[in-house]
Design an enzyme around this catalytic site. Structure first.
Site, mmCIF file in Angstrom:
data_model
loop_
_atom_site.group_PDB
_atom_site.id
_atom_site.type_symbol
_atom_site.label_atom_id
_atom_site.label_comp_id
_atom_site.label_asym_id
_atom_site.label_seq_id
_atom_site.Cartn_x
_atom_site.Cartn_y
_atom_site.Cartn_z
ATOM 1 N N ASP A 34 0.463 -0.893 0.057
ATOM 2 C CA ASP A 34 -0.320 0.146 -0.311
ATOM 3 C C ASP A 34 1.036 1.048 0.038
ATOM 4 O OD1 ASP A 34 -1.882 1.884 2.214
ATOM 5 O OD2 ASP A 34 -2.248 2.021 0.752
ATOM 6 N N SER A 198 -0.932 15.936 -12.507
ATOM 7 C CA SER A 198 -1.519 15.803 -14.028
ATOM 8 C C SER A 198 -2.189 16.347 -14.541
ATOM 9 C CB SER A 198 -2.451 14.246 -13.995
ATOM 10 O OG SER A 198 -2.852 14.145 -15.440
HETATM 11 C C1 LIG Z 1 -1.677 6.680 8.944
HETATM 12 C C2 LIG Z 1 -2.836 6.119 7.533
HETATM 13 C C3 LIG Z 1 -2.937 6.261 6.278
HETATM 14 C C4 LIG Z 1 -2.246 7.800 5.367
HETATM 15 C C5 LIG Z 1 -4.033 6.727 5.929
HETATM 16 N N1 LIG Z 1 -4.201 5.353 4.377
HETATM 17 C C6 LIG Z 1 -5.146 5.659 3.522
HETATM 18 O O1 LIG Z 1 -6.378 6.224 4.136
HETATM 19 C C7 LIG Z 1 -5.113 5.562 2.304
HETATM 20 C C8 LIG Z 1 -4.615 4.051 1.759
HETATM 21 O O2 LIG Z 1 -4.114 3.413 0.794
HETATM 22 C C9 LIG Z 1 -6.156 2.707 1.814
HETATM 23 C C10 LIG Z 1 -5.687 1.186 2.490
HETATM 24 C C11 LIG Z 1 -6.638 0.448 2.145
HETATM 25 C C12 LIG Z 1 -7.507 0.683 3.663
HETATM 26 C C13 LIG Z 1 -8.165 -1.211 4.041
HETATM 27 C C14 LIG Z 1 -7.458 -2.035 3.113
HETATM 28 C C15 LIG Z 1 -7.057 -1.852 2.124
HETATM 29 C C16 LIG Z 1 -6.359 -1.286 1.663
HETATM 30 N N2 LIG Z 1 -7.109 2.877 0.964
HETATM 31 C C17 LIG Z 1 -8.079 3.354 0.853
HETATM 32 O O3 LIG Z 1 -8.610 3.046 2.367
HETATM 33 C C18 LIG Z 1 -8.735 3.940 0.344
HETATM 34 C C19 LIG Z 1 -9.542 3.763 0.297
HETATM 35 N N3 LIG Z 1 -10.488 2.221 0.634
HETATM 36 C C20 LIG Z 1 -10.441 1.728 -0.875
HETATM 37 O O4 LIG Z 1 -10.475 1.940 -1.906
HETATM 38 C C21 LIG Z 1 -10.917 0.238 -0.169
HETATM 39 C C22 LIG Z 1 -9.706 -1.008 -0.685
HETATM 40 C C23 LIG Z 1 -10.448 -1.984 -0.205
HETATM 41 C C24 LIG Z 1 -9.730 -3.677 -0.388
HETATM 42 C C25 LIG Z 1 -10.314 -5.017 -0.757
HETATM 43 C C26 LIG Z 1 -10.554 -4.984 0.665
HETATM 44 C C27 LIG Z 1 -11.233 -3.716 1.613
HETATM 45 C C28 LIG Z 1 -10.804 -2.190 0.897
HETATM 46 N N4 LIG Z 1 -11.706 -0.302 -1.663
HETATM 47 C C29 LIG Z 1 -13.240 -1.242 -1.309
HETATM 48 O O5 LIG Z 1 -13.470 0.019 -0.055
HETATM 49 N N5 LIG Z 1 -13.835 -0.794 -2.250
HETATM 50 C C30 LIG Z 1 -14.990 -1.800 -2.236
HETATM 51 C C31 LIG Z 1 -16.207 -0.939 -2.928
HETATM 52 C C32 LIG Z 1 -16.151 -0.801 -4.271
HETATM 53 N N6 LIG Z 1 -16.959 -0.124 -5.068
HETATM 54 C C33 LIG Z 1 -14.378 -0.268 -4.050
HETATM 55 C C34 LIG Z 1 -13.639 -1.182 -3.978
HETATM 56 C C35 LIG Z 1 -5.168 7.874 5.351
HETATM 57 O O6 LIG Z 1 -5.263 8.732 4.664
HETATM 58 N N7 LIG Z 1 -5.663 7.222 6.681
HETATM 59 C C36 LIG Z 1 -6.751 8.970 7.548
HETATM 60 C C37 LIG Z 1 -8.052 8.937 7.500
HETATM 61 C C38 LIG Z 1 -8.567 7.816 8.019
HETATM 62 N N8 LIG Z 1 -10.223 8.073 7.882
HETATM 63 C C39 LIG Z 1 -10.504 8.247 7.599
HETATM 64 C C40 LIG Z 1 -12.288 8.048 7.252
HETATM 65 N N9 LIG Z 1 -10.463 8.839 5.962
HETATM 66 C C41 LIG Z 1 -8.548 8.587 6.390
HETATM 67 N N10 LIG Z 1 -8.151 9.665 5.074
#
Ligand SMILES: CC[C@H](C)[C@H](NC(=O)C[C@H](O)[C@H](CC1CCCCC1)NC(=O)CCNC(=O)[C@H](Cc1ccccc1)NC(=O)N1CCC(N)CC1)C(=O)NCc1cnc(C)nc1N
Length: 330
Positions: A34, A198
């Site tokens: 990630d 971009s």
């Molecule tokens: C140190 C924290 C760190 C920087 C954190 N970084 C991120 O959130 C980005 C990071 O790339 C994370 C990494 C994910 C986390 C969940 C598990 C899979 C990896 N990406 C996201 O959260 C982007 C949104 N989620 C997604 O894109 C998830 C990823 C996923 C994949 C498979 C299974 C489950 C989840 N996809 C879905 O939920 N999907 C299901 C629905 C479908 N329509 C699309 C795909 C952050 O910004 N957190 C601050 C934060 C906290 N709370 C919230 C509410 N927002 C925030 N931004």
């Protein structure tokens, strides 16, 4: 040194999982690499039993090289509202031939329901910048930061593919993995992300629209999240496409194939083209006539997110030396 391993897509390319070896003897877990976060955390023998459903567990007591960081903790929450927390060990971690001997391995004691239900995902390996690491009282380095000094070149590359395994490589750029030239763009690491700009986009065979799109290259986000002006311009070209509030996103007829979407890279006309079929992210119902869009809005986030839907159309170089991103077609 160099290394690398396969990145295997889960259903609808929602995430990509990579085998990572931890401890002595090695315990192999499938982690979601990630670039949008910077913690390496794993399901473990310490994860509460009720929150484990099929995941492979890292057990530090079975590793002769594990050392507990007494008093260290971590706690993280993600953009999709999921979260996890626990304690910290140092242990040997390898991705293919690349080994880091003293990597912070964050063991989960609790995980939110989204992680529990994602049975193939044994944890995350963050490759964002160090400022995002959540370990207290002292932040820990990412696998890439630890490995960089020994790498032939201070880079890792993401070569994700639609529906078939791709690869993450460390320390070298595989000339057979892309076509044409790699266009490098500057990265703003002030927020801890691989944040770039971009110059604009094109829809189908339409003309290029010059509009600044600032966003992050994030292998941990499934979709391509863009400014609402771009998203409505795209779906406005597709009869039957609409915003569906129950799905909380744009949906479109799965057929005919929607128009391609291209985003610009650099200032000499380079672009990455997403084939229209990538925008048919997944069927919404059992009939298979309506699809959930792979391009959605970024409102409320404050920046665009070039997630897997975009990344799987490109070969991407994450250059930790020059803090640049390289984009190539393939
Ligand atoms: C140190 C924290 C760190 C920087 C954190 N970084 C991120 O959130 C980005 C990071 O790339 C994370 C990494 C994910 C986390 C969940 C598990 C899979 C990896 N990406 C996201 O959260 C982007 C949104 N989620 C997604 O894109 C998830 C990823 C996923 C994949 C498979 C299974 C489950 C989840 N996809 C879905 O939920 N999907 C299901 C629905 C479908 N329509 C699309 C795909 C952050 O910004 N957190 C601050 C934060 C906290 N709370 C919230 C509410 N927002 C925030 N931004």
């Amino acid at each position: 040194s160099t290394g690398g391993a396969v990145a295997t897509p889960e259903d609808h390319d929602v995430e990509y999982l990579t085998p990572v070896s931890i401890g002595t003897p090695e315990q192999i877990l499938n982690l979601d690499i990630d670039t949008g976060s910077s913690d390496l955390w794993v399901f473990s023998s310490e994860t509460s039993r009720s929150e484990v459903k099929g995941q492979t567990l890292y057990d530090p007591s079975n590793s002769s090289t594990a050392q507990k960081l007494e008093g260290y903790t971590w706690s993280i929450s993600y953009g999709d509202g999921s979260s996890s927390a626990g304690e910290v060990y140092l242990d040997t971690v390898s991705i293919g031939a690349l080994t880091v001997s003293s990597q912070a391995v964050e063991v989960a004691q609790k995980v939110s329901s989204e992680f529990t239900s994602d049975s193939n995902n044994d944890g995350l390996l963050g490759l964002g910048f160090g400022s995002l690491n959540t370990v207290q009282p002292n932040a820990q380095k990412t696998f890439f930061d630890n490995a960089m000094p020994a790498l032939d070149s201070p880079v890792f590359t993401a070569d994700l593919k639609a529906g078939i395994p791709g690869r993450y490589n460390f320390g070298y750029i595989d000339p057979n993995a892309y076509t044409g030239n790699i266009t490098y763009v500057s990265v703003d690491d002030s927020q801890g992300f691989w944040d770039w700009t971009s110059p604009g986009y094109a829809i189908g065979s339409g003309s290029f629209e010059n509009t600044t799109i600032k966003g992050i290259a994030d292998t941990g986000t499934s979709l391509l999240l863009l400014p609402s002006s771009v998203v409505s311009a795209y779906y406005g070209k597709i009869s039957g496409a609409k915003y569906d509030s129950t799905q909380a996103g744009y949906v479109l007829p799965c057929s005919p194939t929607p128009p391609d979407f291209a985003f610009g890279v650099g200032d000499d006309g380079a672009a990455i083209v997403l084939p229209g079929k990538y925008i048919n992210y997944a069927p919404t119902g059992s009939s298979g006539t309506t699809c959930f869009g792979g391009i959605q809005g970024d409102s409320g986030i404050g920046f665009a997110i070039f997630g897997d839907v975009a990344l799987k159309a490109a070969f991407v170089v994450f250059d930790g030396g020059s803090k640049t991103l390289g984009w190539a077609s393939k």
